[in-house]
Design an enzyme around this catalytic site. Structure first.
Site, PDB file in Angstrom:
ATOM      1  CD  GLU A  25      -2.993   1.029   2.297  1.00 61.38           C
ATOM      2  OE1 GLU A  25      -3.001   0.056   3.077  1.00 61.38           O
ATOM      3  OE2 GLU A  25      -3.907   1.879   2.258  1.00 61.38           O
ATOM      4  CG  ASN A 172      -9.672  -1.455   1.221  1.00 65.92           C
ATOM      5  OD1 ASN A 172      -9.362  -2.583   1.583  1.00 65.92           O
ATOM      6  ND2 ASN A 172      -9.526  -0.390   2.009  1.00 65.92           N
ATOM      7  CD  GLU A 173     -10.579  -2.050   5.864  1.00 62.93           C
ATOM      8  OE1 GLU A 173     -10.613  -0.942   6.409  1.00 62.93           O
ATOM      9  OE2 GLU A 173      -9.900  -3.001   6.297  1.00 62.93           O
ATOM     10  CE1 TYR A 239      -3.982  -5.633   9.084  1.00 62.03           C
ATOM     11  CE2 TYR A 239      -6.195  -4.781   8.779  1.00 62.03           C
ATOM     12  CZ  TYR A 239      -4.907  -4.975   8.307  1.00 62.03           C
ATOM     13  OH  TYR A 239      -4.554  -4.516   7.059  1.00 62.03           O
ATOM     14  CD  GLU A 296      -6.339  -4.309   4.174  1.00 67.90           C
ATOM     15  OE1 GLU A 296      -6.302  -3.892   5.350  1.00 67.90           O
ATOM     16  OE2 GLU A 296      -6.670  -3.610   3.208  1.00 67.90           O
ATOM     17  CD  GLN A 345      -0.173  -2.492   4.841  1.00 65.44           C
ATOM     18  OE1 GLN A 345       0.514  -2.007   5.706  1.00 65.44           O
ATOM     19  NE2 GLN A 345      -1.302  -1.956   4.414  1.00 65.44           N
TER      20      GLN A 345
HETATM   21  O1  AHR Z   1      -3.426  -2.021   6.462  1.00 65.55           O
HETATM   22  C1  AHR Z   1      -3.732  -0.770   6.953  1.00 65.55           C
HETATM   23  C2  AHR Z   1      -5.186  -0.412   6.710  1.00 65.55           C
HETATM   24  O2  AHR Z   1      -5.995  -1.286   7.422  1.00 65.55           O
HETATM   25  C3  AHR Z   1      -5.672  -0.551   5.303  1.00 65.55           C
HETATM   26  O3  AHR Z   1      -5.379   0.555   4.518  1.00 65.55           O
HETATM   27  C4  AHR Z   1      -7.138  -0.687   5.486  1.00 65.55           C
HETATM   28  O4  AHR Z   1      -7.762  -1.390   4.430  1.00 65.55           O
HETATM   29  C5  AHR Z   1      -7.268  -1.367   6.826  1.00 65.55           C
HETATM   30  O5  AHR Z   1      -8.178  -0.746   7.647  1.00 65.55           O
END
Ligand code: AHR
Length: 491
Positions: A25, A172-173, A239, A296, A345
């Site tokens: 990113e 995305n999101e 996450y 992600e 990432q």
């Molecule tokens: O990875 C960091 C951020 O986390 C990304 O840009 C987003 O898609 C997510 O919230």
């Protein structure tokens, strides 16, 4: 003693190599400095791409790379990033650190990077703030092989042949940074935008819809119901945040045993998420035509002291190696539905496999896990039976063993083992049922939970050979170290 039985005679599905995918990113020092150094004479590069990083990524056989975001994707206007560098727009990266984005890394550069690494590109389109026409023209620019304004522009910008781009995401999101949409609204937008993403020539797009955040099963339900038949994949994001406390995620390197177990317990939640989202998808797509992508995932801690909070730069320890190996085992296990995953990432951001500092580069414990598990890519998953005991306490109790086995095209069997116990080794009795006579070898990554590599000591944590005893019949007995990932090869 834990007995593990691998049924070498049976087989399950193929584990897509794309489960071992990555994500890049325009965030902090991921693209600029981490991957791309332009014409910096100080850092060896080919066409601006760091040679050390490219070579390291080739070694772990990166299969696919997602770009340009993340939240950045829904603010990215691809036309700003093509054509002569001098005329490319300079602008603020509003999401990440408020720094200048000079657009010197754009479509041509990303696809060149993928060429050098030998991976497939996965492009994330802008639905949040972009138009249907803009998204449609991006696909035309990259993949059209006939006469059209976009194809002509691509040629004028130095690329005669179209590229092959298979994986393309529509936003995305979009439940958050990608437009704060409700699932019904997003699903309708997906139907509309994807209509204009054309298959030119021999290029066939795999269209990916924005999926849920963590356990938002309602999002999956609505998107599958309204738009599932137009999508090839749906992308889940999850996450691992210690204690679930986003305001105080804690240090990447300094943590208590309690936080260690809590982190791993939260990483293991991926199993429930994948299983339950799959169950929702099964309702609308019982034949599993639509793939689940986890595009992600990874551990998210406080940034390293003294660094820009908007850059999300964090160190990486053996705790992260455990997070990575346990998560990848979950994806292997569910690879009948999980077709791709992209750790966040690749370089210098969140759970990275590589960190850089000027000319220096180091490989993190997470990198070494991708190395140890790479033989599972495109191999056939083998049924693997074993029992576990719980370690840790209460809600942070976790199984004391994780194992995953596969057979590759050459007939070799690879077994990877995770012992997450930070203090105790584990006695293993391994049975390769029906495997015939084999030669065994093994490699291991081990350490204390907080061990990590630094630019001063870049090889403190690394893979070393692991001596195995002679088998007794079909059984091998050995002890795996505390806090370790082991790969056993039976060839
Ligand atoms: O990875 C960091 C951020 O986390 C990304 O840009 C987003 O898609 C997510 O919230």
């Amino acid at each position: 003693m834990r007995k593990i039985v691998i049924d070498a005679k049976s087989e399950k599905n193929v584990i897509s190599r794309n489960i071992y995918g990555h994500f890049s990113e325009h965030l902090g020092r991921c693209i600029y400095q981490g991957i791309f150094v332009g014409d910096d004479p100080e850092i060896p590069n080919v066409n601006g791409m760091r040679t050390d990083v490219v070579e390291a990524l080739k070694r772990i056989r990166v299969p696919v790379l997602r770009w340009p975001g993340g939240c950045f994707a829904d603010e990215y206007h691809w036309k700003d990033g093509v054509g002569p560098k001098e005329t490319r727009k300079r602008m603020v990266n509003t999401h990440w650190g408020g720094v200048v984005e000079d657009n010197s890394f754009g479509t041509h550069e990303f696809l060149e990077f993928c060429r050098q690494v030998g991976c497939e590109p996965y492009i994330n389109g802008n639905l949040g703030s972009g138009t249907v026409q803009e998204m449609s023209e991006w696909v035309e620019y990259m993949t059209f092989d006939g006469v059209s304004p976009m194809a002509e522009w691509r040629k004028k910008n130095g690329r005669e042949e179209p590229w092959k781009v298979k994986y393309f995401a529509v936003g995305n999101e979009n439940w958050g940074c990608g437009g704060n949409m409700r699932p019904e609204f997003y699903a309708d937008q997906f139907r509309r935008y994807q209509t204009y993403l054309r298959n030119f020539g021999g290029n066939r797009l795999f269209k990916i819809a924005c999926g849920p955040s963590g356990d938002d099963y309602d999002w999956t339900e609505k998107v599958m119901e309204i738009a599932g038949r137009y999508a090839d994949g749906i992308a889940l994001h999850y996450y691992t945040v210690p204690l679930g406390d986003w305001a105080h995620k804690g240090s990447a390197t300094g943590f208590t045993t309690e936080v260690y177990f809590d982190t791993l317990a939260r990483a293991l939640k991926m199993e429930e998420l994948v299983a339950r989202h799959t169950a929702v998808m099964d309702k609308y797509d019982p034949k599993a035509r639509v793939g689940l992508l986890v595009d992600e995932w990874g551990a998210w801690y406080d940034v390293e002291p003294g660094t820009n909070p908007g850059f999300l730069y964090q160190q990486n320890t053996m705790r992260d190696a455990m997070v990575a190996a346990l998560t990848l085992h979950i994806f292997n296990k569910h690879s009948d539905r999980v077709v791709m995953a992209n750790i966040a990432q690749m370089v210098n951001v969140l759970q990275s496999v590589i960190l850089t500092e000027g000319r220096k580069m180091l490989l993190t414990p997470t990198y070494h896990v991708f190395d140890l598990l790479k033989a599972h890519q495109d191999a056939v998953l083998l049924p693997t039976e074993y029992e576990t005991q719980e370690i840790g306490e209460g809600e942070a109790g976790i199984p004391d063993l994780s194992a995953s086995a596969s057979r590759n095209e050459a007939g070799e069997i690879h077994l990877t083992l995770v012992n997450p116990d930070p203090e105790k080794g584990l006695e293993i009795s391994l049975v390769f049922a029906g495997a015939g006579e084999r030669r065994f070898s093994a490699r291991v990554l081990k350490g204390n939970a907080g061990d990590h590599n630094t630019f001063e000591d870049p090889d403190r944590v690394r893979i070393v050979p692991f001596a195995l005893p002679e088998p007794e019949g079909e059984t091998l007995t050995f002890r795996i170290p505390a806090c370790s990932v082991t790969e056993v090869t039976a060839s």
